[in-house]
Design a protein around this motif. Structure first.
Motif, PDB file in Angstrom:
ATOM      1  N   SER A 938     -18.944 -19.880 -18.133  1.00 40.77           N
ATOM      2  CA  SER A 938     -18.152 -18.836 -18.786  1.00 40.77           C
ATOM      3  C   SER A 938     -17.083 -18.304 -17.841  1.00 40.77           C
ATOM      4  O   SER A 938     -15.928 -18.078 -18.240  1.00 40.77           O
ATOM      5  CB  SER A 938     -19.067 -17.701 -19.248  1.00 40.77           C
ATOM      6  N   LEU A 939     -17.456 -18.130 -16.570  1.00 42.62           N
ATOM      7  CA  LEU A 939     -16.476 -17.675 -15.579  1.00 42.62           C
ATOM      8  C   LEU A 939     -15.387 -18.722 -15.372  1.00 42.62           C
ATOM      9  O   LEU A 939     -14.206 -18.386 -15.230  1.00 42.62           O
ATOM     10  CB  LEU A 939     -17.181 -17.377 -14.258  1.00 42.62           C
ATOM     11  N   ARG A 940     -15.770 -19.980 -15.366  1.00 42.09           N
ATOM     12  CA  ARG A 940     -14.777 -21.039 -15.223  1.00 42.09           C
ATOM     13  C   ARG A 940     -13.765 -20.979 -16.371  1.00 42.09           C
ATOM     14  O   ARG A 940     -12.563 -21.150 -16.161  1.00 42.09           O
ATOM     15  CB  ARG A 940     -15.457 -22.417 -15.228  1.00 42.09           C
ATOM     16  N   ALA A 941     -14.267 -20.723 -17.599  1.00 40.31           N
ATOM     17  CA  ALA A 941     -13.368 -20.642 -18.745  1.00 40.31           C
ATOM     18  C   ALA A 941     -12.474 -19.415 -18.650  1.00 40.31           C
ATOM     19  O   ALA A 941     -11.268 -19.490 -18.921  1.00 40.31           O
ATOM     20  CB  ALA A 941     -14.177 -20.620 -20.035  1.00 40.31           C
ATOM     21  N   THR A 942     -13.065 -18.280 -18.265  1.00 40.22           N
ATOM     22  CA  THR A 942     -12.289 -17.042 -18.187  1.00 40.22           C
ATOM     23  C   THR A 942     -11.162 -17.159 -17.171  1.00 40.22           C
ATOM     24  O   THR A 942     -10.037 -16.707 -17.412  1.00 40.22           O
ATOM     25  CB  THR A 942     -13.214 -15.863 -17.813  1.00 40.22           C
ATOM     26  N   TYR A 943     -11.466 -17.771 -16.035  1.00 36.71           N
ATOM     27  CA  TYR A 943     -10.467 -17.877 -14.964  1.00 36.71           C
ATOM     28  C   TYR A 943      -9.742 -19.219 -14.974  1.00 36.71           C
ATOM     29  O   TYR A 943      -9.039 -19.559 -14.032  1.00 36.71           O
ATOM     30  CB  TYR A 943     -11.144 -17.630 -13.604  1.00 36.71           C
ATOM     31  N   GLN A 944      -9.962 -19.990 -16.062  1.00 34.42           N
ATOM     32  CA  GLN A 944      -9.239 -21.231 -16.304  1.00 34.42           C
ATOM     33  C   GLN A 944      -9.324 -22.202 -15.128  1.00 34.42           C
ATOM     34  O   GLN A 944      -8.333 -22.773 -14.676  1.00 34.42           O
ATOM     35  CB  GLN A 944      -7.771 -20.925 -16.647  1.00 34.42           C
ATOM     36  N   LEU A 945     -10.544 -22.375 -14.653  1.00 36.50           N
ATOM     37  CA  LEU A 945     -10.790 -23.320 -13.559  1.00 36.50           C
ATOM     38  C   LEU A 945     -11.090 -24.688 -14.169  1.00 36.50           C
ATOM     39  O   LEU A 945     -12.202 -25.199 -14.119  1.00 36.50           O
ATOM     40  CB  LEU A 945     -11.959 -22.841 -12.692  1.00 36.50           C
ATOM     41  N   THR A 946     -10.089 -25.277 -14.758  1.00 36.93           N
ATOM     42  CA  THR A 946     -10.300 -26.495 -15.544  1.00 36.93           C
ATOM     43  C   THR A 946     -10.849 -27.651 -14.720  1.00 36.93           C
ATOM     44  O   THR A 946     -11.867 -28.251 -15.064  1.00 36.93           O
ATOM     45  CB  THR A 946      -8.972 -26.931 -16.193  1.00 36.93           C
ATOM     46  N   LYS A 947     -10.187 -27.966 -13.627  1.00 37.86           N
ATOM     47  CA  LYS A 947     -10.596 -29.111 -12.813  1.00 37.86           C
ATOM     48  C   LYS A 947     -11.189 -28.706 -11.472  1.00 37.86           C
ATOM     49  O   LYS A 947     -11.758 -29.534 -10.763  1.00 37.86           O
ATOM     50  CB  LYS A 947      -9.391 -30.027 -12.569  1.00 37.86           C
ATOM     51  N   ALA A 948     -11.031 -27.459 -11.114  1.00 37.75           N
ATOM     52  CA  ALA A 948     -11.481 -27.007  -9.795  1.00 37.75           C
ATOM     53  C   ALA A 948     -12.994 -27.003  -9.691  1.00 37.75           C
ATOM     54  O   ALA A 948     -13.703 -26.828 -10.688  1.00 37.75           O
ATOM     55  CB  ALA A 948     -10.943 -25.609  -9.534  1.00 37.75           C
ATOM     56  N   ARG A 949     -13.480 -27.218  -8.519  1.00 36.47           N
ATOM     57  CA  ARG A 949     -14.916 -27.170  -8.222  1.00 36.47           C
ATOM     58  C   ARG A 949     -15.157 -26.029  -7.230  1.00 36.47           C
ATOM     59  O   ARG A 949     -15.200 -26.249  -6.016  1.00 36.47           O
ATOM     60  CB  ARG A 949     -15.370 -28.501  -7.623  1.00 36.47           C
ATOM     61  N   PRO A 950     -15.324 -24.812  -7.702  1.00 38.44           N
ATOM     62  CA  PRO A 950     -15.438 -23.673  -6.794  1.00 38.44           C
ATOM     63  C   PRO A 950     -16.798 -23.623  -6.102  1.00 38.44           C
ATOM     64  O   PRO A 950     -17.783 -24.201  -6.584  1.00 38.44           O
ATOM     65  CB  PRO A 950     -15.277 -22.480  -7.721  1.00 38.44           C
ATOM     66  N   ALA A 951     -16.842 -22.924  -5.005  1.00 39.35           N
ATOM     67  CA  ALA A 951     -18.123 -22.634  -4.350  1.00 39.35           C
ATOM     68  C   ALA A 951     -18.827 -21.548  -5.159  1.00 39.35           C
ATOM     69  O   ALA A 951     -18.198 -20.597  -5.620  1.00 39.35           O
ATOM     70  CB  ALA A 951     -17.895 -22.172  -2.928  1.00 39.35           C
ATOM     71  N   VAL A 952     -20.133 -21.726  -5.354  1.00 42.34           N
ATOM     72  CA  VAL A 952     -20.924 -20.775  -6.135  1.00 42.34           C
ATOM     73  C   VAL A 952     -22.065 -20.250  -5.261  1.00 42.34           C
ATOM     74  O   VAL A 952     -22.698 -21.018  -4.514  1.00 42.34           O
ATOM     75  CB  VAL A 952     -21.492 -21.439  -7.411  1.00 42.34           C
ATOM     76  N   TYR A 953     -22.323 -18.937  -5.397  1.00 34.13           N
ATOM     77  CA  TYR A 953     -23.391 -18.294  -4.637  1.00 34.13           C
ATOM     78  C   TYR A 953     -24.309 -17.587  -5.613  1.00 34.13           C
ATOM     79  O   TYR A 953     -23.855 -16.880  -6.522  1.00 34.13           O
ATOM     80  CB  TYR A 953     -22.822 -17.263  -3.645  1.00 34.13           C
ATOM     81  N   LEU A 954     -25.618 -17.794  -5.414  1.00 31.19           N
ATOM     82  CA  LEU A 954     -26.615 -17.060  -6.188  1.00 31.19           C
ATOM     83  C   LEU A 954     -27.308 -16.083  -5.259  1.00 31.19           C
ATOM     84  O   LEU A 954     -27.820 -16.483  -4.202  1.00 31.19           O
ATOM     85  CB  LEU A 954     -27.671 -17.998  -6.777  1.00 31.19           C
ATOM     86  N   VAL A 955     -27.335 -14.833  -5.653  1.00 32.72           N
ATOM     87  CA  VAL A 955     -28.058 -13.825  -4.874  1.00 32.72           C
ATOM     88  C   VAL A 955     -29.214 -13.345  -5.728  1.00 32.72           C
ATOM     89  O   VAL A 955     -29.010 -12.786  -6.813  1.00 32.72           O
ATOM     90  CB  VAL A 955     -27.136 -12.650  -4.502  1.00 32.72           C
ATOM     91  N   CYS A 956     -30.427 -13.605  -5.269  1.00 32.73           N
ATOM     92  CA  CYS A 956     -31.624 -13.340  -6.065  1.00 32.73           C
ATOM     93  C   CYS A 956     -32.600 -12.458  -5.278  1.00 32.73           C
ATOM     94  O   CYS A 956     -32.880 -12.729  -4.093  1.00 32.73           O
ATOM     95  CB  CYS A 956     -32.294 -14.650  -6.455  1.00 32.73           C
ATOM     96  N   SER A 957     -33.116 -11.443  -5.931  1.00 33.76           N
ATOM     97  CA  SER A 957     -34.044 -10.513  -5.272  1.00 33.76           C
ATOM     98  C   SER A 957     -35.494 -10.793  -5.620  1.00 33.76           C
ATOM     99  O   SER A 957     -36.390 -10.157  -5.065  1.00 33.76           O
ATOM    100  CB  SER A 957     -33.694  -9.071  -5.677  1.00 33.76           C
ATOM    101  N   GLU A 958     -35.750 -11.732  -6.541  1.00 38.75           N
ATOM    102  CA  GLU A 958     -37.115 -11.976  -7.005  1.00 38.75           C
ATOM    103  C   GLU A 958     -37.598 -13.320  -6.455  1.00 38.75           C
ATOM    104  O   GLU A 958     -36.987 -14.365  -6.718  1.00 38.75           O
ATOM    105  CB  GLU A 958     -37.111 -11.991  -8.541  1.00 38.75           C
ATOM    106  N   PRO A 959     -38.677 -13.335  -5.674  1.00 46.50           N
ATOM    107  CA  PRO A 959     -39.111 -14.560  -4.968  1.00 46.50           C
ATOM    108  C   PRO A 959     -39.405 -15.734  -5.897  1.00 46.50           C
ATOM    109  O   PRO A 959     -39.044 -16.869  -5.590  1.00 46.50           O
ATOM    110  CB  PRO A 959     -40.372 -14.108  -4.222  1.00 46.50           C
ATOM    111  N   VAL A 960     -40.056 -15.478  -7.025  1.00 48.92           N
ATOM    112  CA  VAL A 960     -40.419 -16.584  -7.920  1.00 48.92           C
ATOM    113  C   VAL A 960     -39.167 -17.248  -8.478  1.00 48.92           C
ATOM    114  O   VAL A 960     -39.024 -18.474  -8.478  1.00 48.92           O
ATOM    115  CB  VAL A 960     -41.317 -16.085  -9.073  1.00 48.92           C
ATOM    116  N   SER A 961     -38.238 -16.439  -8.955  1.00 47.45           N
ATOM    117  CA  SER A 961     -36.978 -16.987  -9.487  1.00 47.45           C
ATOM    118  C   SER A 961     -36.189 -17.675  -8.386  1.00 47.45           C
ATOM    119  O   SER A 961     -35.543 -18.713  -8.623  1.00 47.45           O
ATOM    120  CB  SER A 961     -36.139 -15.873 -10.111  1.00 47.45           C
ATOM    121  N   HIS A 962     -36.233 -17.116  -7.179  1.00 46.43           N
ATOM    122  CA  HIS A 962     -35.547 -17.739  -6.056  1.00 46.43           C
ATOM    123  C   HIS A 962     -36.094 -19.146  -5.829  1.00 46.43           C
ATOM    124  O   HIS A 962     -35.341 -20.099  -5.584  1.00 46.43           O
ATOM    125  CB  HIS A 962     -35.731 -16.871  -4.798  1.00 46.43           C
TER     126      HIS A 962
END
Length: 1096
Positions: A938-962
């Motif tokens: 959704s962010l790629r569509a909003t910012y029109q990152l059609t062909k770009a491969r951006p760096a993505v970071y996940l910040v998670c506070s819950e150990p199981v989901s991490h």
């Protein structure tokens, strides 16, 4: 075939209409429902002169096209609807057609050794398979013995026998798609399956077709031939043309057992019909009586009650009647007077909508308590034309408030009057003949005159004699023949009837006890209502084509000729043969067989009588054949809901009466198919779609040529052709059988109707291509020399493999349950969802890095998973798409030589065999992963990152989901189209780069997508500002609309709901827009740019 010419006056009127509309368009008038003037088109931006000019240009071009269309219609009408020359000659094509050109003898297995064509082509895929299936015997119940997974149960049903005169329409196509899906599913489960093909002789329809043929070829009427000569003509026609629909069923892929095909006029079936009639007569359920029947003057035949359509008229309505020139007014209540005998100043007025029947009046009835007529009770009235004296009788059934309160009694032409006349011992005088002309009883001045011409003449004579008292509009129910559109006459005839009351009661009890079940269940209420009020069934038809009634009129040598006797006075006997009937008659009369003369009834039986025997007669009844013992009762009846009373009720009543068993235990009634606009399909609307046109494609020219060759009125042809031009301007694209079947089964068939849109079939065609490409990908991934494991030996090692196999398990589980409940649309939806979303969009994309990795362990596991998925998913899809799945399944590597020869007879997946693949916790984990993927995309569509491969970071506070994110890190990065993916703990000192846009996916995870270097903030701000203004205007306009004073009263609930949904979407999009603007503004500040400049 030259088209018929329009009546001159009608053509002038239609051409005048075209001139009026053209003149209105040229003057810029706002003709309601056609065009709007420029002032109504909505205001343009005053600053946008270019936009205004473009708008005016488009408007002018549109009006030019509209003008040309009207001129085209006018020209066609003026020319007598000559064939258009402007129609395009080619149908719209979805893609290039690929043909299967390898020489293959009919019945030989198709050559699949070559590579798959680049893209899916129905003509390539559907070639050669059907004849091989038939030759191998896959559709025969005997083949079940060769199945290693065979079951002890049988599954049998009969196809609703289509008319031998007909060709496939979309109602047939829906029936075939549903029934074949159920049949193939049961066959793949290991049941012994029999699906019986057949065709109905369609007495009235077939006779009409052959009569037209004889008239066209020889200028001869049926009556110019002997009965035997005419029947030979019908059989010749049947042999030449009558099997076309069977070929069409084969094109549809129907897996019928053609060695058991049944035609209702075959010798064996005809004997069954005779046996049924004789047995019912011996049981006292068939009887002959002189009664009022529903008579079609156009067909010259009696009709049953359910072949009569009752049309509600609100008042005066002019209708066309077959065989009568001009239109006839109905819904008019005429009042006239009868003079009282011996009292010139006394009269009694009566009211009627059918003044021509007054020649058959034998009395006038009044209510005994009606004080207006107390002084007339017991007196007589003078008939002005016949001179007969009509008694004034009293009857409590007379409605005092209806008309004048006095009712003319015409027992020979009204059911109500017939019963009233019988109660008072009144005679019956028939004044309308079988052909709709007036009888000699009316007098020479009316004899031989058409009934509707006689109506006008009677009214004129009443006026001349001073007896006419006026006319007024009157709501009424007009009975029409469902086959010819003729106005039904009630005529007194000696006919054969079936007593239905006791049989109907048992049919009711079968449902109430649960022995007979309906799907959908709401049909049970209709069943109860109709069977609780059913009347005896008239089964005589005055035709030559059909099963001649096995009844004989008995004459004793030396008695008056049959033509000199009243028909009801004679003795009738019933027999399987004339010899049997003669023996019965001799026994009844105590005479020798030589002293008797027998004359067989010339009438034939109602087609629905023979159709009602189909489930057991097609299996050999009355003989106790092996098929009858093994496959009767049928497991299921599937048919259209419109046949509930015409056919289903008759089968239940006759089957239970003649065999002692219900003919089936379950009835599945599918909806009526309508067009995309919800209209009933009608040739006069041009919206009837031939399934073969959808399968093979058809140009607009082809569609219109077929329409022009029909028997429609030229005016209707003009309207229908315009409807075709609007709905199919580029014709109908070639979609293929599989796409049509899948699209039909994707609709919920358990509702009131299905609004079929050809666009849905095109979508199904694209789905076929998606499956095609998935198999190409899979086959390439498997490579040469791959050997699959058995299902029970496949255990996934990677999280994604476990997830997709678990999804496949649950899809199989859903399909099993939904098939059992006949919810084929849910089965189709589940299979579609698995193929399109789970397998193609997610799994195939996620394993591409694995396939490129070269890791032999991971490769082997992924390949086994891939092969298992496509193998079982093709089997799930096979009942709906037999051709595509066979083509692809044949190319999959097999475990050994013992593999099934065809997907038709391969085991259908069952959850019991796949329980070791069930991993609900893996599916739950991946739902969390998919939410992250959704947010990143959704962010790629909003910012029109059609062909770009951006760096993505996940910040998670819950150990199981991490832990889940780390476990799925590789597919998460792949599906997010991320250049890199880092998973961070939400702790102090952990923070992504400052040039990221952040979104919180849930209460413990945030997603950061790096934008630095991938976007130009000032440029994006300009785009977003423009987009924001547009969305705000839309929101403002819509909000203002719903706040208008009369909005709540004038707007429908659905429109209100649509408006609220659109407002919600606009607000959500504006919120995302504001977040994006804020992000770009921050990035602009950091780059040292001026925000004001960016926003200017």
């Amino acid at each position: 075939m030259p088209s018929a010419k329009l009546h001159l006056g009608t053509r002038r009127n239609l051409c005048s209409l075209c001139h009026l509309l053209l003149h209105a368009e040229k003057r810029g008038w706002a003709v309601r429902g056609v065009w709007r003037s420029y002032s109504q088109a909505g205001k343009l931006d005053p600053k946008s002169q270019v936009g205004k000019m473009t708008h005016l240009k488009n408007k002018a071009e549109k009006q030019k096209r509209q003008r040309e269309r009207l001129e085209s219609i006018e020209a066609g009408l003026a020319a007598g609807m000559k064939k258009e020359t402007g129609c395009q000659g080619k149908s719209k094509a979805l893609k290039n057609t690929v043909l299967y050109d390898i020489p293959t003898i009919a019945g030989q297995k198709k050559d699949t050794s070559g590579p798959l064509p680049t893209s899916y082509s129905p003509r390539y895929v559907e070639a050669a398979w059907y004849t091989w299936w038939v030759k191998e015997g896959f559709f025969k119940p005997e083949y079940q013995h060769q199945l290693p997974h065979q079951k002890s149960e049988t599954f049998s049903l009969s196809i609703p026998p289509p008319n031998v005169t007909g060709s496939l329409h979309l109602g047939h196509a829906l029936t075939v798609a549903i029934e074949d899906a159920l049949v193939r599913w049961k066959r793949m489960q290991g049941y012994k399956v029999l699906w019986v093909p057949g065709a109905d002789h369609a007495g009235i329809a077939t006779q009409a077709v052959v009569e037209r043929k004889i008239w066209k070829e020889r200028g001869a009427l049926r009556q110019d031939l002997t009965r035997e000569e005419f029947l030979q003509e019908v059989w010749n026609w049947k042999e030449e043309k009558g099997n076309e629909i069977f070929q069409q069923l084969k094109v549809m892929g129907a897996s019928l057992d053609w060695d058991r095909v049944c035609f209702t006029m075959d010798s064996g079936f005809s004997k069954a019909v005779t046996e049924a009639f004789v047995r019912l007569h011996e049981q006292g359920l068939v009887y002959r009586e002189k009664r009022l029947v529903n008579w079609s003057c156009a067909l010259r035949s009696a009709l049953s009650d359910i072949e009569v359509e009752n049309r509600q008229l609100g008042g005066r309505t002019e209708l066309s009647v077959p065989g009568f020139q001009g239109k006839v007014p109905f819904g008019v209540l005429v009042t006239f007077a009868y003079k009282v005998e011996g009292e010139e100043d006394e009269e009694l007025s009566v009211a009627t909508t059918r003044p021509e029947t007054m020649l058959g009046d034998v009395a006038v009835a009044v209510h005994p308590d009606d004080s207006r007529y107390t002084h007339l009770q017991g007196k007589r009235l003078c008939h002005p034309f016949t001179g007969h004296l009509l008694p004034i009788i009293t009857d409590s059934t007379v409605e005092q408030d209806l008309g004048t309160g006095a009712v003319k009694v015409t027992p020979a032409h009204s059911h109500a009057d017939y019963e009233l006349g019988r109660g008072h011992g009144l005679p019956s005088v028939s004044v309308i003949a079988e052909d709709g002309t007036m009888t000699p009883e009316c007098g020479e001045w009316l004899q031989g005159l058409n009934r509707f011409m006689a109506r006008e003449k009677v009214l004129a004579a009443l006026k001349e004699r001073g007896l006419y008292r006026g006319a007024k509009e009157h709501p009424m129910v007009l009975p029409l023949c469902s086959r010819s559109g003729d106005v039904i006459e009630n005529l007194l005839k000696s006919q054969w009837f079936v007593r239905c009351e006791a049989m109907a009661q048992r049919a009711l009890e079968a449902v109430e006890s649960g022995y007979l079940k309906f799907t959908p269940k709401f049909h049970e209420k209709k069943w109860k209502t109709w069977l609780s009020n059913t009347s005896d069934w008239c089964i005589s038809r005055q035709l030559w084509w059909g099963h001649q009634i096995p009844a004989y009129r008995v004459l004793i040598s030396g008695s008056p000729n049959i033509g000199e006797q009243e028909e009801a006075d004679g003795l009738w006997v019933v027999g399987r043969t004339e010899e049997e009937a003669r023996r019965k008659a001799a026994g009844m009369l105590g005479k020798s067989v030589e002293a008797l003369e027998l004359v067989r009834d010339a009438d034939v039986l109602d087609t629905w009588f023979s159709s009602g025997l189909f489930p057991f007669a097609a299996l050999g009844w009355p003989h106790k054949t092996a098929d009858l013992q093994q496959f009767y009762p049928n497991s299921l009846l599937e048919t259209g809901s419109d046949l509930l009373f015409f056919w289903v009720a008759r089968m239940v009543m006759l089957g239970e009466q003649l065999t002692g068993e219900l003919p089936f235990s379950q009835v599945f009634l599918h909806s009526m198919v309508r067009d995309a606009h919800g209209r009933k399909m009608s040739k006069s609307l041009g919206n009837v779609i031939d399934p073969l046109h959808v399968i093979q494609g058809a140009s607009l020219q082809t569609l219109q040529e077929k329409l022009q060759s029909s028997n429609l009125d030229p005016r209707e042809i003009a309207i229908a052709m315009e409807g075709q031009r609007q709905d199919f301007p580029e014709g109908i694209p070639e979609c293929g059988t599989d796409a049509l079947r899948f699209a039909l089964c994707s609709y919920c068939a358990q509702g009131d109707s299905i609004n079929l849109n050809v666009a849905a079939v095109e979508t199904a065609n694209r789905f076929c291509n998606k499956v095609w490409n998935a198999l190409k990908f899979t086959l390439a991934a498997l490579g040469e020399g791959f050997t699959p494991l058995r299902t029970e030996e496949v255990f996934a090692s990677s999280p994604m493999d476990r997830w997709i196999l678990s999804r496949l398990y649950h899809t199989v589980e859903d399909c099993a349950q939904q098939f059992e409940e006949c919810e084929l649309h849910s089965v189709a939806s589940s299979v579609h969802l698995f193929w399109l979303h789970d397998f193609c969009d997610v799994y195939l994309e996620s394993v591409k890095p694995v396939l490129r990795s070269g890791d032999p362990v991971r490769l082997q596991s992924t390949r086994q998973t891939l092969c298992s998925c496509v193998d079982l998913a093709l089997r799930l899809l096979s009942p709906f798409m037999p051709f595509l799945t066979e083509e692809l399944w044949q190319r999959l590597p097999k475990m050994d030589s013992q593999a099934p020869p065809s997907i038709c007879v391969a085991r259908y997946p069952s959850p019991e065999h796949l329980a070791h693949w069930c991993h609900p916790e893996e599916e739950a984990n991946f739902l969390v992963v998919q939410e992250v993927v959704r947010v990143v995309r959704s962010l790629r569509a909003t910012y029109q990152l059609t062909k770009a491969r951006p760096a993505v970071y996940l910040v998670c506070s819950e150990p199981v989901s991490h832990g889940v994110y780390e476990k799925y890190q590789e597919p998460l990065q792949t599906l997010s189209l991320a250049g890199s993916l880092r998973i961070l703990h939400d702790s102090e000192g952990t923070e992504p780069p400052v040039d990221c846009v952040a979104v919180r996916t849930n209460d413990h995870t945030s997603v950061y997508v790096a934008l630095q270097g991938l976007v130009d903030p000032p440029k994006e701000l300009l785009k977003l500002a423009s987009r924001q203004q547009k969305l705000e205007r839309q929101l403002s306009d819509l909000t203002a609309r719903i706040q208008e004073a009369r909005y709540q009263e004038q707007v429908s609930l659905k429109t209100k709901s649509d408006h609220q949904q659109k407002i919600s979407l606009l607000r959500s999009e504006l919120e995302r827009m504001e977040q994006a603007i804020a992000t770009f503004q921050k990035m602009t500040v950091r780059q040292g740019s001026c925000p004001d400049r960016a926003e200017s």
